[in-house]
Enzyme design. Structure first.
Site, PDB file in Angstrom:
ATOM      1  N   ASP A 272     -35.699  37.081   5.114  1.00 56.74           N
ATOM      2  CA  ASP A 272     -36.441  38.337   5.005  1.00 56.74           C
ATOM      3  C   ASP A 272     -35.929  39.044   3.754  1.00 56.74           C
ATOM      4  O   ASP A 272     -34.716  39.176   3.565  1.00 56.74           O
ATOM      5  CB  ASP A 272     -36.179  39.237   6.213  1.00 56.74           C
TER       6      ASP A 272
ATOM      7  N   HIS B  69     -31.860  30.787   5.982  1.00 50.23           N
ATOM      8  CA  HIS B  69     -32.336  29.582   6.656  1.00 50.23           C
ATOM      9  C   HIS B  69     -32.870  28.565   5.643  1.00 50.23           C
ATOM     10  O   HIS B  69     -33.103  28.891   4.486  1.00 50.23           O
ATOM     11  CB  HIS B  69     -33.419  29.951   7.663  1.00 50.23           C
TER      12      HIS B  69
ATOM     13  N   SER C 128     -26.923  40.611  -0.052  1.00 47.88           N
ATOM     14  CA  SER C 128     -27.151  40.499  -1.475  1.00 47.88           C
ATOM     15  C   SER C 128     -28.416  39.720  -1.764  1.00 47.88           C
ATOM     16  O   SER C 128     -29.497  40.119  -1.353  1.00 47.88           O
ATOM     17  CB  SER C 128     -25.946  39.879  -2.175  1.00 47.88           C
TER      18      SER C 128
END
Length: 286
Positions: A90, A147, A250
């Site tokens: 995300d 992921h 980050s």
């Protein structure tokens, strides 16, 4: 003028000391203080806790536990199809595009070296020369686990000590070689589209970078680049599987070989990314 002062402050700030101190606080089981800080953070950054597996701030023993919170299984769906790559995080696309003459675009007036990003070795950088990249920024409100965009077998990992500048649009526009000078971990996988590199870039207040196969990564006493060879180990991660996480967040830079993928048509600088949605598609070679 204010922006200039912020950039000057980035150079003067004792970033590593600050990151260590805040890292210790984030790892501390401080009871009501921890819960208070978590609630303040949720309110300040408008964190959507409805997607979290555990939504009660009092559930988390440390701030790090909250920051690396797990999502509900149904919160993200991983796009199906062997030829479809999934968004790994995300976040929001900072920049993306072609790697030209061994350099990646950072912001207007700034680019940086592919070779330096990957630790300075030509053999590591060569497969990605003239390839493609996507730099994705994770905001404080975002889910901070990373992921796999595609199923891959881990081949090697590199940990590169460096600076800890903040990573945001302001620093991207004003700090030269930002992503190639900050502390970072590089994981290289063999995949159906060729080698894929996932670069996890640290920043101010990022207490640590972790991977699922090696745990927490830290600089050695000599601050030397560290290498791990996994070619003889069968570490394979499926598309959508967790590969790492930031304890405070980050940026991720994903690298692909030349003519290996097409990015999704609607993807551009500034696009919001959502874990599991279409990131790119494999190029079919006749």
């Amino acid at each position: 003028m204010i922006d200039q002062l912020k950039i000057i402050g980035q150079y003067l700030l004792p970033k590593k000391l600050l990151s260590r101190l805040l890292g210790k606080l984030a790892a501390a089981e401080a009871g009501k203080l921890t819960t208070f800080l978590i609630k303040k953070f949720i309110n300040k950054f408008n964190v959507d806790m409805s997607e979290a597996k555990y939504s009660d701030p009092e559930y988390f023993k440390t701030f790090n536990d909250f920051f690396t919170r797990e999502l509900k299984p149904e919160a993200r769906q991983i796009i199906a199809g062997e030829d479809n790559l999934a968004h790994p995080v995300d976040g929001a696309v900072s920049q993306m595009g072609d790697i030209k003459e061994g350099r990646l675009f950072q912001a207007k007036g700034h680019d940086f070296s592919l070779r330096e990003l990957l630790g300075g070795r030509d053999d590591v950088a060569a497969p990605f020369d003239k390839g493609l990249f996507s730099t994705i920024y994770l905001a404080p409100k975002d889910y901070h686990r990373i992921h796999m965009p595609i199923t891959g077998k881990l081949e090697q990992m590199i940990f590169i000590p460096g600076d800890l500048f903040s990573v945001n649009p302001l620093t991207a526009q004003n700090v030269p070689n930002l992503f190639a000078r900050n502390e970072r971990a590089v994981a290289i996988f063999s995949t159906a589209v060729g080698p894929v590199a996932m670069v996890l870039v640290g920043a101010t207040i990022v207490a640590s970078i972790e991977t699922v196969w090696a745990g927490t990564l830290t600089a050695n006493a000599d601050k030397e680049i560290q290498y791990w060879d996994y070619k003889n180990q069968d570490i394979t991660l499926e598309k959508g599987a967790e590969m790492g996480r930031f304890k405070l967040g980050s940026t991720v830079v994903a690298l692909f070989p030349k003519e290996s993928i097409h990015f999704a048509e609607n993807l551009q600088a500034g696009s919001v990314t959502r874990l599991g949605e279409l990131f790119a598609s494999k190029v079919e070679h006749k």
